[in-house]
Every structure is written in C-alpha cells, then in structure tokens.
Design a protein around this motif. Structure first.
Motif, PDB file in Angstrom:
ATOM      1  N   UNK A   1       0.488  -0.986  -0.013  1.00  0.00           N
ATOM      2  CA  UNK A   1       0.055   0.034   0.356  1.00  0.00           C
ATOM      3  C   UNK A   1       1.390   1.115  -0.143  1.00  0.00           C
ATOM      4  N   UNK A   2       1.567   1.619   0.811  1.00  0.00           N
ATOM      5  CA  UNK A   2       3.246   2.442   0.911  1.00  0.00           C
ATOM      6  C   UNK A   2       3.673   2.468  -0.153  1.00  0.00           C
ATOM      7  N   UNK A   3       3.895   1.632  -1.519  1.00  0.00           N
ATOM      8  CA  UNK A   3       4.992   1.413  -2.289  1.00  0.00           C
ATOM      9  C   UNK A   3       3.391   2.192  -3.281  1.00  0.00           C
ATOM     10  N   UNK A   4       1.867   1.559  -3.224  1.00  0.00           N
ATOM     11  CA  UNK A   4       1.493   1.607  -4.222  1.00  0.00           C
ATOM     12  C   UNK A   4       0.593   3.800  -4.874  1.00  0.00           C
ATOM     13  N   UNK A   5       0.627   3.961  -2.663  1.00  0.00           N
ATOM     14  CA  UNK A   5       0.279   5.259  -2.563  1.00  0.00           C
ATOM     15  C   UNK A   5       1.071   6.421  -3.039  1.00  0.00           C
ATOM     16  N   UNK A   6       2.546   5.878  -2.541  1.00  0.00           N
ATOM     17  CA  UNK A   6       3.673   6.582  -2.742  1.00  0.00           C
ATOM     18  C   UNK A   6       4.247   6.705  -4.479  1.00  0.00           C
ATOM     19  N   UNK A   7       3.704   6.029  -5.481  1.00  0.00           N
ATOM     20  CA  UNK A   7       4.297   5.753  -6.366  1.00  0.00           C
ATOM     21  C   UNK A   7       3.289   6.367  -6.772  1.00  0.00           C
ATOM     22  N   UNK A   8       2.022   6.178  -6.404  1.00  0.00           N
ATOM     23  CA  UNK A   8       1.168   7.665  -7.280  1.00  0.00           C
ATOM     24  C   UNK A   8       1.246   8.631  -7.292  1.00  0.00           C
ATOM     25  N   UNK A   9       1.242   9.292  -5.819  1.00  0.00           N
ATOM     26  CA  UNK A   9       1.817  10.242  -5.662  1.00  0.00           C
ATOM     27  C   UNK A   9       2.261  11.367  -6.561  1.00  0.00           C
ATOM     28  N   UNK A  10       4.099  10.374  -6.638  1.00  0.00           N
ATOM     29  CA  UNK A  10       5.249  10.596  -7.132  1.00  0.00           C
ATOM     30  C   UNK A  10       5.076  10.782  -9.042  1.00  0.00           C
ATOM     31  N   UNK A  11       4.250  10.132  -9.568  1.00  0.00           N
ATOM     32  CA  UNK A  11       3.751   9.963 -11.130  1.00  0.00           C
ATOM     33  C   UNK A  11       2.856  11.567 -11.006  1.00  0.00           C
ATOM     34  N   UNK A  12       1.717  11.078 -10.020  1.00  0.00           N
ATOM     35  CA  UNK A  12       0.899  12.903  -9.928  1.00  0.00           C
ATOM     36  C   UNK A  12       1.396  13.599 -10.182  1.00  0.00           C
ATOM     37  N   UNK A  13       2.636  14.024  -9.405  1.00  0.00           N
ATOM     38  CA  UNK A  13       2.867  15.240  -9.090  1.00  0.00           C
ATOM     39  C   UNK A  13       4.316  15.587  -9.948  1.00  0.00           C
ATOM     40  N   UNK A  14       4.878  14.843 -10.664  1.00  0.00           N
ATOM     41  CA  UNK A  14       5.461  14.911 -12.253  1.00  0.00           C
ATOM     42  C   UNK A  14       4.835  15.308 -13.159  1.00  0.00           C
ATOM     43  N   UNK A  15       4.046  14.716 -12.703  1.00  0.00           N
ATOM     44  CA  UNK A  15       2.634  15.574 -14.534  1.00  0.00           C
ATOM     45  C   UNK A  15       2.556  16.458 -13.683  1.00  0.00           C
ATOM     46  N   UNK A  16       2.190  16.972 -13.226  1.00  0.00           N
ATOM     47  CA  UNK A  16       1.691  18.169 -12.633  1.00  0.00           C
ATOM     48  C   UNK A  16       3.163  19.236 -13.277  1.00  0.00           C
ATOM     49  N   UNK A  17       3.536  18.659 -11.953  1.00  0.00           N
ATOM     50  CA  UNK A  17       5.133  19.784 -11.590  1.00  0.00           C
ATOM     51  C   UNK A  17       5.019  19.921 -13.345  1.00  0.00           C
ATOM     52  N   UNK A  18       5.242  18.966 -14.545  1.00  0.00           N
ATOM     53  CA  UNK A  18       6.201  19.064 -15.566  1.00  0.00           C
ATOM     54  C   UNK A  18       5.232  20.458 -16.261  1.00  0.00           C
ATOM     55  N   UNK A  19       3.955  19.463 -16.229  1.00  0.00           N
ATOM     56  CA  UNK A  19       2.850  20.368 -16.978  1.00  0.00           C
ATOM     57  C   UNK A  19       3.113  21.483 -16.897  1.00  0.00           C
ATOM     58  N   UNK A  20       2.951  22.403 -15.409  1.00  0.00           N
ATOM     59  CA  UNK A  20       2.954  23.541 -15.853  1.00  0.00           C
ATOM     60  C   UNK A  20       4.090  24.031 -15.600  1.00  0.00           C
ATOM     61  N   UNK A  21       4.993  23.891 -15.627  1.00  0.00           N
ATOM     62  CA  UNK A  21       6.351  23.891 -15.789  1.00  0.00           C
ATOM     63  C   UNK A  21       6.706  24.328 -17.186  1.00  0.00           C
ATOM     64  N   UNK A  22       5.969  23.461 -18.448  1.00  0.00           N
ATOM     65  CA  UNK A  22       6.053  23.915 -19.542  1.00  0.00           C
ATOM     66  C   UNK A  22       5.666  24.641 -19.964  1.00  0.00           C
ATOM     67  N   UNK A  23       4.615  24.988 -19.631  1.00  0.00           N
ATOM     68  CA  UNK A  23       3.194  26.206 -20.161  1.00  0.00           C
ATOM     69  C   UNK A  23       4.700  27.462 -19.325  1.00  0.00           C
TER      70      UNK A  23
END
Length: 357
Positions: free
Chosen positions: A176-198
């Motif tokens: 569960x820790x792995x799944x939640x942590x990985x989900x937050x990492x991927x979501x956070x990276x996508x949000x951060x990259x999208x905003x940075x590119x904009x």
C-alpha cells in the motif's frame, strides 16, 4: 495558476517519495531481499515511470526526438544533480555490488545505446534488444539478491526467518505504501512538468531546451526527492541504487518500450548524438573512479557533480539561444572545469591508495 500547480506537484512528490521509500524498505525486510536490490529495481523503476509515460506520449504524437532527448537529459541530471546534491547533504556510502556490478552495467548500457543510435536512429529491432536485456537484468538482480541473503542467513535461522515477526508489518501495508507513494510521485511529476512547460512557453523558451532541461528535470524529480529522502532516512543503498537503477531502466525500458511503440523507432538530432549522448556516457564513466575511492561520495565530490550539471545547463541554454557569453563559457569549461575535474579524480584516487597502504 501554473505557479500554484508547481507547488502542489512538489508537495505530491515529497509525500510520494516518503511513502515509496517506506514501502520499499519494509518490503525488502519482509521478503528477505537486500535494500540495494529494491533500490535498483522497484524504486528505480517506479521513479522512472514519468520518463516512460512522457516518452510514450511523445512518440505517439510524432515527437520521436523528444523521447530520446528526455532519456539522455534525465540520465545526465540523475548522476550529476541528484547524486551531487545527495552527497552534499550527507556523504554517500557506496556498496561493493554497485561498484563491481551495477555501475559497470550502467556504463556498458550507455555505451551500447550510443553505438545503436550513432546514426541518429534507434530502430524497433534495437528497441526489442533493449527490452530483452532489461528483463534478463531484472531477473538476475532478484535471483542474486535472494541468493546473497540466503547465504548470509545461518542454516538454523532460515526456517525461522520465513515467519513474520511481531514487529514486522503485514505485506499489504508495504504494498500500500508503495502504491500510494508511486501514485503521488507520478501525479506530482505530471502536474509539475505540465505547469513548468506552460511557464517556459510563456517566456518563449525553445522546445529543445524544454526537452533536455525542463522536461528531463521534471520527469527526474521523483528520483531527486526519493534519493534525498532515502539518504535522510539512512537508506543510502536505496538512494544510490535508485539513481543507478533509474539510469539503466531509462536506457533499457524507456527507450526500448518507446521504440517498440513507434512504428519508425526513435530519432536523434546530430547535436544529441554527437554532443549529449557522449556527455551522458562520460558522466556515467565519471562515477567509477569516485565510487572506487573509499567506496563513498564525499561532499566535495558531490559539489563537483552538482557544479558540472549547472555548467551543462548553462551551456545548453547558451547554445540554444546563441548567447554572447557562450564562447567565454566554452573556454571556462575547457581550461578550468575539465582540469579541475581531472585533478579532483586523481587526488581522490591517490588518497585512496595511501589509505589502503
């Protein structure tokens, strides 16, 4: 709005990295697998998921060069920035397996991919070879890890070690820790990259710089936070193994799978093949002498890695924008940075030889 999204993405990365490291460390203990193997596989593969997602999306939209540039930029960033920053915070201890096996594998993989893409093309056949190598390497790591742990455990304790202890959390907690942590990492990276590119596009930064810097840095942010958090939590094998494993994963899986998805394989510009690919290989080679010296990466050596990445980024920006300060920067790199790096490596090797004597 983009600035707010950047902050949200960063918070998701920090929380996700903490959960991922907790889950990986507990899973390693529960399954009897050394934490180094978990760092080289589960954590490294998980934190490289943004690179894979971005590269697949790039080839599906016809941006085949961006997929390759993303991997090259991420690998350079992982070694110079992440290891450099982590060592500046807490000096990193390097395990013998990393020195003798996994770092050489990373170097050989970098050289192999460079030889495959030397003509600016990475065919689907070459991509299939990379995926097969990834599968074989992953299986080898797990088998080796289990065998090593088995040999370390006394015969009288092996049967007892198969039962969970009172203080050991259930397996599903770790997963569960792995799944939640990985989900937050991927979501956070996508949000951060999208905003940075904009934000970058608002300031009219070119696509080339976005691919090799902002996009590469953004998709590598999970590795940044995971390695730093792992270092602070005392899981230094995971911190270093994460970077080494991520680089190998980027080359074998991200390029391999992306190349298979693309009907025409991947392409790389002349600049990418003749400049950035060799720099990636040189950076991988730079790890070997530093890791050999006392099996550690000191704060001074980490500072050197970190400074080299800043210079590389400045060089990319100056070359893309044709800045007037590019020529002085080239002279500074050739006549100051390169000699200082050589002297630092030589000095570390000499000190290590003296200690051994």
């Amino acid at each position: 709005m983009d600035y707010l999204l950047m902050i949200i993405g960063l918070l998701l990365l920090i929380g996700g990295a903490d959960g991922l490291v907790k889950g990986a460390a507990r899973l390693a203990e529960r399954m009897g697998i050394p934490s180094l193997v978990i760092g080289l596989t589960v954590v490294a593969f998980g934190t490289s998921a943004p690179e894979l997602a971005v590269s697949i999306r790039a080839v599906l939209t016809g941006q085949r060069e961006m997929a390759m540039a993303n991997v090259v930029g991420s690998n350079i960033f992982n070694v110079l920035f992440i290891l450099g920053l982590s060592a500046m915070i807490i000096p990193l201890t390097i395990s013998r397996q990393l020195i003798r096996q996994d770092v050489p594998v990373m170097i050989l993989t970098s050289a192999l991919v460079l030889s495959m893409a030397i003509d600016g093309q990475l065919s689907r056949g070459n991509s299939a070879v990379l995926v097969v190598l990834l599968m074989g390497y992953t299986v080898f790591l797990f088998v080796q890890g289990k065998r090593t742990e088995h040999l370390k455990t006394p015969v009288s304790n092996r049967d007892a070690g198969t039962e969970p202890t009172e203080n050991m959390s259930p397996v599903w907690h770790s997963i569960l820790w792995l799944a939640v942590g990985l989900s937050c990492l991927i979501l956070g990276a996508n949000v951060l990259v999208g905003s940075a590119v904009n934000i970058a596009r608002v300031f009219e930064i070119s696509e080339a710089v976005i691919g090799l810097t902002i996009l590469a840095i953004g998709t590598s942010l999970p590795e940044v936070v995971t390695s730093i958090v792992a270092s602070l939590r005392g899981q230094r094998d995971i911190a270093v193994g994460n970077v080494v494993g991520s680089n190998t994963f980027n080359l074998l899986a991200v390029l391999g799978i992306s190349g298979l998805v693309s009907e025409q394989g991947l392409t790389g510009s002349l600049q990418l093949v003749q400049q950035d690919f060799p720099i990636m290989l040189a950076v991988a080679l730079l790890c070997l002498p530093f890791f050999f010296t006392g099996a550690s990466l000191s704060r001074v050596e980490g500072g050197l890695f970190f400074s080299l990445y800043l210079l590389y980024s400045a060089f990319l920006i100056g070359m893309t924008t044709q800045a007037q300060w590019l020529s002085p920067l080239k002279l500074f790199i050739c006549y100051f940075c390169v000699p200082v790096t050589v002297l630092t490596v030589t000095g570390s090797l000499i000190r290590d030889l003296r200690k051994r004597r």
